[in-house]
Design an enzyme around this catalytic site. Structure first.
Site, mmCIF file in Angstrom:
data_model
loop_
_atom_site.group_PDB
_atom_site.id
_atom_site.type_symbol
_atom_site.label_atom_id
_atom_site.label_comp_id
_atom_site.label_asym_id
_atom_site.label_seq_id
_atom_site.Cartn_x
_atom_site.Cartn_y
_atom_site.Cartn_z
ATOM 1 N N ASP A 29 0.838 -1.182 -0.049
ATOM 2 C CA ASP A 29 0.218 0.179 -0.094
ATOM 3 C C ASP A 29 0.815 1.043 0.120
ATOM 4 O OD1 ASP A 29 -1.605 2.294 0.910
ATOM 5 O OD2 ASP A 29 -3.310 0.739 1.368
ATOM 6 N N ILE A 30 0.859 2.110 -0.880
ATOM 7 C CA ILE A 30 1.474 3.195 -1.001
ATOM 8 C C ILE A 30 1.223 4.447 0.211
ATOM 9 C CG2 ILE A 30 2.286 2.878 -3.511
ATOM 10 C CD1 ILE A 30 0.348 5.517 -4.154
ATOM 11 N N GLU A 88 -13.012 2.136 -1.260
ATOM 12 C CA GLU A 88 -12.184 3.090 -2.161
ATOM 13 C C GLU A 88 -11.818 2.764 -3.146
ATOM 14 O OE1 GLU A 88 -9.716 0.369 0.513
ATOM 15 O OE2 GLU A 88 -11.486 1.568 1.008
ATOM 16 N N VAL A 89 -11.677 1.479 -3.572
ATOM 17 C CA VAL A 89 -11.317 0.994 -5.003
ATOM 18 C C VAL A 89 -12.045 0.142 -5.491
ATOM 19 C CG1 VAL A 89 -9.475 -0.007 -6.477
ATOM 20 C CG2 VAL A 89 -8.852 1.652 -4.452
ATOM 21 N N HIS A 93 -10.153 -6.275 -2.765
ATOM 22 C CA HIS A 93 -8.744 -6.607 -2.177
ATOM 23 C C HIS A 93 -8.816 -6.906 -0.584
ATOM 24 C CE1 HIS A 93 -9.981 -2.230 -2.041
ATOM 25 N NE2 HIS A 93 -9.100 -2.155 -1.139
ATOM 26 N N HIS A 95 -6.670 -6.091 2.970
ATOM 27 C CA HIS A 95 -5.589 -5.446 3.577
ATOM 28 C C HIS A 95 -4.750 -6.442 4.510
ATOM 29 C CE1 HIS A 95 -6.569 -1.356 2.456
ATOM 30 N NE2 HIS A 95 -7.706 -1.841 2.496
#
Length: 130
Positions: A29-30, A88-89, A93, A95
């Site tokens: 994660d950036i 958010e996306v 996904h 985390h």
């Protein structure tokens, strides 16, 4: 339009990839909550996790387990926390967040800002443990 994760999968934009196979990919994660925060994503772009077929959903979790074990070998932590938020996306996904306290997985707290070199180094260390 392709999600930002699909663009990473297709190498249209850079990502700090830590693991990949034919069906799944994991990358840093950036804007992590803590160092070593990784996103695990199916390559098939499906917005909502429970719209995945059973085989893909099960495989995603098995792949995430392998990645979590590698993170544990790199980041000193009590365990790896798992969160599925998916707002958010629009691409399923998971985390994976190294935890030493409950606050480490608090998504309302400020995110870390890591340099490209720090991200590159962290990705390499996790990859080496895969």
């Amino acid at each position: 339009m392709a999600s930002i994760f699909t663009k990473i999968i297709n190498r249209e934009i850079p990502g700090h990839i830590v693991a990949e196979d034919d069906n799944y990919i994991a990358f840093l994660d950036i804007s992590p909550l803590v160092h070593g925060h990784v996103l695990v994503v199916p390559k098939k772009e499906v917005d909502y996790m429970y719209d995945l077929d059973d085989e893909t959903l099960g495989g995603l979790h098995v792949f995430a387990k392998k990645v979590a074990r590698a993170i544990e070998r790199v980041i000193p932590c009590r365990r790896i926390g798992v969160a599925v938020i998916g707002i958010e996306v629009p691409h399923t996904h998971i985390h994976l967040v190294p935890l030493n306290s409950m606050d480490d997985i608090n998504f309302t707290r400020p995110k870390l800002h890591s340099s490209e070199e720090e991200l590159r180094s962290m990705a390499e260390k996790i990859r080496e443990c895969m």
